[in-house]
Design an enzyme around this catalytic site. Structure first.
Site, PDB file in Angstrom:
ATOM      1  N   TYR A 117     -12.378   2.339  14.184  1.00 54.69           N
ATOM      2  CA  TYR A 117     -11.389   2.816  13.207  1.00 54.69           C
ATOM      3  C   TYR A 117     -11.333   4.345  13.264  1.00 54.69           C
ATOM      4  O   TYR A 117     -10.255   4.940  13.345  1.00 54.69           O
ATOM      5  CB  TYR A 117     -11.745   2.344  11.788  1.00 54.69           C
ATOM      6  CG  TYR A 117     -10.697   2.779  10.767  1.00 54.69           C
ATOM      7  CD1 TYR A 117      -9.481   2.114  10.668  1.00 54.69           C
ATOM      8  CD2 TYR A 117     -10.925   3.877   9.925  1.00 54.69           C
ATOM      9  CE1 TYR A 117      -8.509   2.529   9.770  1.00 54.69           C
ATOM     10  CE2 TYR A 117      -9.966   4.299   9.016  1.00 54.69           C
ATOM     11  CZ  TYR A 117      -8.759   3.608   8.938  1.00 54.69           C
ATOM     12  OH  TYR A 117      -7.796   4.022   8.051  1.00 54.69           O
ATOM     13  N   GLY A 131       0.804  -1.216   0.000  1.00 57.43           N
ATOM     14  CA  GLY A 131       0.000   0.000   0.000  1.00 57.43           C
ATOM     15  C   GLY A 131       0.835   1.264   0.000  1.00 57.43           C
ATOM     16  O   GLY A 131       1.895   1.360  -0.618  1.00 57.43           O
ATOM     17  N   LYS A 169      -8.128   6.733  14.556  1.00 59.90           N
ATOM     18  CA  LYS A 169      -7.506   7.780  13.735  1.00 59.90           C
ATOM     19  C   LYS A 169      -7.686   9.162  14.373  1.00 59.90           C
ATOM     20  O   LYS A 169      -6.809  10.024  14.255  1.00 59.90           O
ATOM     21  CB  LYS A 169      -8.083   7.761  12.315  1.00 59.90           C
ATOM     22  CG  LYS A 169      -7.676   6.508  11.517  1.00 59.90           C
ATOM     23  CD  LYS A 169      -6.161   6.422  11.330  1.00 59.90           C
ATOM     24  CE  LYS A 169      -5.750   5.311  10.371  1.00 59.90           C
ATOM     25  NZ  LYS A 169      -4.273   5.238  10.180  1.00 59.90           N
TER      26      LYS A 169
END
Lengths: 476, 244
Positions: free
Chosen positions: B151, B16, B155
């Site tokens: 998630y 990625g 973050k």
């Protein structure tokens, strides 16, 4: 679950008081003798190098151990016993000078030796064998330590005194933490009858007259210190303002007993009318050579026109000049500063100090603050004191001057060691191995190395200072 | 070729954005230490970069091993100029699923391990009075979203942590950079239909530009900045009615 390896302890960026030297270390904070013993034993097993640290008041790298482990002693700061009749205190090494006198002054006892700041820990004071403005009369703090408990990395638990293993005792005092961890200090304090001292200030227009006045007053003063203008050259080279102080006898000060209260020892909130909190910012505005020349000129002029009549001043206010302005060091931001403090024998003081001032002026790197003090010989194995003088000079460090400053200090160290002079590890940032070898001589260093082999056979104890000056490299 | 960052370390570099970033930085002449679990992928990067990417197999959740690995990498590189924390996971979480196993994994990989690695780099940079500390967070950290509660929380935490690091370290001459990518085509987003999706190559180009250009916060691509300005200011009572 087995304990976490010492190397995986939390990390922190540590700096010296001059904040131009800093490094990252893991650290642990022992709270008991058992904790210390366990850390020393594990450090030895795990191959971790350990350096001690108290309040971090050493100016350079004497309490730094980058890449290794810092033993932060501040959580072992209890008073273990206090005998107000005899003035004898037993304490753990993390107790600060401030905590010490606030406990004892009301009973009429003051520490016989204090540094220019009250924040150092007793462990640090002992490791560096600190001096005050009275070394010429009272010696270093080592002269007043009655007993020490020491744990060595080799696993020994020993009690030391001038008569119990004196060789190790006088090496641990002023041994900059290289022989083991001191866990108990028994100290004799000094009887005082007032919370104040009788202080007198006067000026001397030259270095020579300054030294003459010092010699005149060593007999009738308890404390002597001068602020030296390091910037003015020519006829006024080394001109100074001297402060001398004496203890007050019983009954001499009508308010003496009341002034023994620690609450009466508070430092003033203003300096020449300026609130202390903004002094660092104000000083920063003058932190360049011409600006500091002006500050020195004004300060000297004030001492010339000021009264020489004695006045009374509290102990804390007289001693802890560095604590007057909290965070005064921020006036040296961002590069920080170093202090260079050579010790010079009495006979050589005039020519050597003249040479030091001239060389620094010629190099265009002048000290913004110079302090002269008088000493007597010291009994410890690695003393910084001798029968003579020290001139402590603060130099700002910048990216532009750093290489030249270090070069200048190297040259000055050559001059100092040539004259039989010495240095003070707590203040040092610049010494080279040859300076230390010349200052202490092979005999003293070999005896110290032999004691290290006995106390620390696996070489657990280490600081960046010891490594820099080559103490870490010896025949194992 | 001159590079702004001669010695770089990327954590989460096997695929990625991280892998692409490693190759791009190596292409500017940097020596890039790449940390990830998968040795084979790291070896492939080393081969592709003619050895300028140095592989270090390691699991960010092996907290006990991390300090020594960090020290070894800094030793091997001979110092450190740039640190990037890019490791992240986003396991699929279904509607009405409350799965602590997945939640814990996201908090640990996306946030807790980021804190451990970044703390090590931050201390190094603070002592050196230099360096660039970079965290790859996400636009997902700007609001708590119903589809991915933990998630977005991981973050948001990472974004706040990096802001705090910036407030702590700027005074020491250390630049702290928060990267907030929108959706990027990577193994993490495989099979998902997401708006304004860009390729890993595009994302890496924008991140390198931000790092070289002196930014402290970069939306990737930049269009997310105005979008997120709006999204951040949507009142909660409206937000609860959306499917964002």
């Amino acid at each position: 679950m087995p304990p976490r390896p010492l190397a995986q302890s939390p990390r922190k960026v540590f700096d010296g008081f001059g904040f131009c030297q800093r490094s990252v270390s893991a650290f642990v904070q022992p709270r008991s003798v058992e904790d210390v013993a366990a850390v020393l034993s594990r450090a030895s097993e795990e191959g971790v190098r350990l350096g001690m640290r108290g309040s971090g008041r050493s100016y350079g790298d004497a309490a730094l151990n980058g890449g290794g482990l810092i033993l932060d002693m501040r959580h072992m700061g209890r008073v273990l016993s206090w005998d107000a009749e005899r003035g004898v205190i037993e304490a753990e090494p993390g107790l600060t000078i401030r905590e010490l006198w606030t406990r004892t002054l009301a009973d009429g006892w003051w520490p016989p030796v204090v540094s220019g700041t009250a924040w150092p820990t007793l462990g640090g004071c002992v490791a560096m064998n600190i001096h005050g403005k009275n070394h010429f009369r009272m010696g270093g703090i080592s002269d007043h330590v009655l007993e020490l408990d020491l744990i060595t990395p080799g696993g020994e638990h020993v009690t030391l005194s001038p008569t119990r293993d004196p060789e190790l005792f006088f090496a641990v005092l002023g041994g900059f933490g290289m022989l083991g961890v001191v866990t108990r200090i028994k100290l004799q304090l000094k009887r005082v009858y007032s919370g104040r001292l009788k202080v007198q200030q006067f000026h001397t227009p030259t270095l020579q007259s300054q030294l003459e006045r010092f010699e005149q007053h060593t007999q009738d003063s308890d404390y002597l210190v001068s602020w030296v203008d390091c910037i003015t050259s020519g006829a006024g080279l080394g001109r100074a303002q001297i402060h001398r102080a004496t203890y007050l006898h019983e009954g001499e000060d009508p308010d003496g007993v009341a002034m023994l209260s620690p609450a009466k020892q508070d430092l003033p909130g203003h300096i020449m009318g300026v609130p202390k909190s903004i002094v660092p910012k104000l000083l920063k505005l003058f932190s360049f050579n011409l600006g500091m020349q002006a500050v020195n000129l004004v300060k000297y002029a004030a001492s010339v026109v000021g009264s020489t009549k004695p006045y009374l001043q509290g102990h804390a206010a007289f001693h802890f000049l560095l604590d007057y302005v909290p965070e005064f060091r921020q006036s040296y931001a961002p590069g920080g500063f170093i202090q260079y403090q050579p010790f010079v024998p009495k006979e050589a003081a005039l020519p050597v100090l003249t040479e030091i001032l001239r060389r620094s002026q010629r190099a265009g790197i002048v000290s913004y603050l110079g302090v002269l003090k008088r000493y007597r010989p010291d009994r410890v194995l690695l003393p910084h004191a001798l029968d003579g003088y020290s001139l402590a000079m603060d130099f700002p460090v910048t990216a532009a001057n750093k290489a030249d400053l270090w070069r200048l200090c190297g040259e000055l160290s050559d001059v100092v060691t040539e004259a039989g002079g010495r240095f003070y590890p707590a203040k040092d940032s610049v010494l080279r191995p040859q300076d230390v070898q010349r200052a202490w001589g092979q005999d003293r260093l070999s005896r110290f190395a032999a004691l290290r082999r006995r106390a620390d056979p696996r070489g657990v104890l280490r600081t960046e200072w010891a490594e820099r000056v080559g103490l870490d490299v010896f025949d194992r | 070729m001159s590079t702004a960052f001669p010695r770089a370390l990327i954590v989460g570099a096997s695929s990625g954005i991280g892998a692409t970033l490693a190759l791009k930085l190596a292409g500017t002449g940097a020596k890039v230490a790449a940390v990830a679990r998968r040795q084979a992928e790291l070896d492939a990067l080393a081969a592709q970069s003619a050895g300028r990417v140095l592989p270090y197999a390691g699991d960010v959740l092996d907290y006990a091993a991390t300090p020594a690995l960090f020290d070894r990498i800094v030793d091997d590189l001979g110092g450190l100029d740039l640190f990037i924390y890019n490791a992240g996971v986003m396991p699929p979480v279904e509607e009405s699923e409350y799965n602590f196993d997945k939640d814990r994994q996201m908090i640990e990989v996306n946030f807790l391990a980021a804190v451990q690695w970044s703390n090590l780099a931050a201390a190094h940079f603070e002592a050196a009075r230099a360096g660039v500390l970079c965290g790859v967070s996400s636009v997902a950290g700007e609001r708590g979203r119903r589809g991915s509660p933990v998630y977005t929380a991981s973050k948001a935490g990472l974004t706040a942590y990096f802001e705090a690091m910036r407030n702590r370290l700027t005074r020491y001459g250390v630049r702290v950079v928060t990267i907030k990518p929108g959706p990027v085509e990577t193994p993490m987003t495989a099979g998902l239909k997401l708006p304004l999706m860009i390729t890993a190559d595009q994302a890496a180009n924008e991140i390198v530009s931000a790092l070289e250009g002196g930014a402290t916060e970069a939306f990737v691509p930049g269009i997310w900045r105005p979008i997120m300005f709006v999204v951040r200011n949507v009142p909660s009572f409206v937000f609860t009615k959306t499917n964002i």
